[in-house]
Design an enzyme around this catalytic site. Structure first.
Site: not given
Ligand code: ZN
Length: 400
Positions: A43, A45, A48, A194, A197, A293-294
């Site tokens: 997972h 991104h 971005k 998602h 969250e 994640d990010n």
């Molecule tokens: Zn995410």
């Protein structure tokens, strides 16, 4: 477990108790150091990532993140911009021993096609080094906009992606999920959502499980985050988890990003520090994973697509220790199995994608920041230095 590992060409030939493969050719004495198989980040991104320098989150909140990303995306996400940041992120992950990544891609509006084009290019360019999968990401309310959903669906189908959504507490949640299930069934797509969250009151995971059971949905479902369940009473959480297990839903926790955004208010110490119920899930046989994640974007200011860091943080936050048990499979075999990629295991015949750490136990490994590793790909050491941030400086001179 202490083992000798015999390599033959690019593959693992044999595994045997330590000291028993002594005369099998050139030998490297690792002195009992920790070896992990190829790591799998399920997972992320990557569209971005690494925009922090030009698009910082002004206050570290979820709303601040949404606004900062929207403004930066509108102003700056050209093909070149996405492509260079995406490649930078992949080079970070590669240097840290990652062999497969699933990324969500913001898939609403006119920028979506460009991002998917970059994904398709990267999947080809990186084939053999990092296996890539992508999920079309849009807000659950936009799923009910027929035109927007048709264009999301066509991008996902054209590129062999998965269907995703960012869900939250909205009156449209059930209708939106129905639409996603219908499309997934019709076109044979997997779902990656998602879920729950940011709202402690969220009940999206339970709804998702009930719908999957009612429809007898057979495709894979991955639910990310699922934080709200940590704030529920035990009886309600147990009932939800029983349904999640019965529905065959897998769960990925994203602890670093959760704790960065969760319960943030200016000049106030956060009180809600909940990730999801990983132990209770694992006890029911629900496949559980942790992921990045990010990275260096308004949703998480830090991070480097380094699963050793993710595991170290997750272990401390969610008590994945005493015993460590098979929790390291949450960054190896479990995500590899869910993604259906050949990675994440040490076994005879597997490609020798290995990370060798300067630690002789999980305790030593988790005690220091994750430095000092040797990454082997196909049995050969690669450069494990991540790229220099300065490479992206020219892109960062374009504020939104
Ligand atoms: Zn995410």
């Amino acid at each position: 477990m202490a083992l000798d590992i015999a390599l033959e060409g690019a593959r693992i030939a044999r595994l045997a108790p330590v000291g028993t493969l002594m005369d099998a050719g050139p030998r490297l004495d690792l002195q009992g150091r920790l070896v992990l198989p190829g790591l799998v980040d399920i997972h992320t991104h990557l569209d971005k990532g690494f925009i922090w320098k030009r698009a910082a989150n002004p206050d570290g909140t979820f709303d601040g993140a949404v606004r900062a990303v929207a403004a930066d995306r509108a102003a700056n996400w050209s093909e070149e911009d996405i492509s260079r940041r995406f490649d930078f992120a992949l080079r970070c992950a590669h240097a840290h021993g990652t062999v497969a990544i699933r990324t969500h891609i913001d898939s609403d509006g006119p920028r979506a096609a460009t991002a998917w084009k970059v994904f398709a290019q990267m999947r080809e360019t990186w084939r053999g080094r990092i296996e890539l999968q992508a999920v079309g990401l849009t807000a659950i309310d936009s799923v009910l906009d027929a035109t927007a959903f048709a264009s999301l669906l066509s991008l996902v189908r054209e590129h062999g992606g998965l269907l995703g959504s960012y869900t939250y507490a909205t009156p449209q949640l059930e209708a939106g999920l129905e639409r996603l299930f219908e499309a997934a069934e019709r076109f044979g797509l997997g779902l990656d959502l998602h879920v729950d969250e940011r709202d402690r009151e969220g009940r999206g995971l339970d709804l998702l499980a009930r719908m999957a059971l009612a429809r007898r949905f057979e495709g894979p479902i991955l639910a990310g985050h699922c934080c709200a369940i940590a704030a529920q009473d035990a009886d309600e959480a147990d009932r939800t988890l029983d349904r999640v297990a019965q529905a065959g839903i897998a769960v990925v926790s994203l602890p670093m990003c959760n704790l960065y955004l969760q319960h943030r208010e200016a000049a106030r110490t956060p009180r809600w520090r909940g990730v999801t119920l990983l132990h209770e899930m694992k006890a029911r046989g629900i496949p559980v994973m942790v992921a990045s994640d990010n990275a260096r974007d308004p949703f998480f200011a830090y991070g480097d697509l380094d699963l050793a860091e993710v595991y170290r943080e997750a272990s401390r936050i969610a008590h994945l220790d005493h015993p460590h048990g098979d929790w390291p499979t949450s960054i190896t075999r479990a995500p590899a199995t869910h993604m259906n990629v050949a990675a994440g295991t040490l076994a005879p015949g597997a490609v020798a994608d290995l990370s060798l750490f300067a630690a002789r136990s999980l305790n030593e490994w988790l005690s220091r920041p994750p430095t000092g590793r040797t990454v082997l790909r196909g049995g050969r050491a690669i450069d494990s230095t991540p790229p220099d941030y300065a490479e992206l400086d020219d892109l960062m001179e374009r504020p939104a």
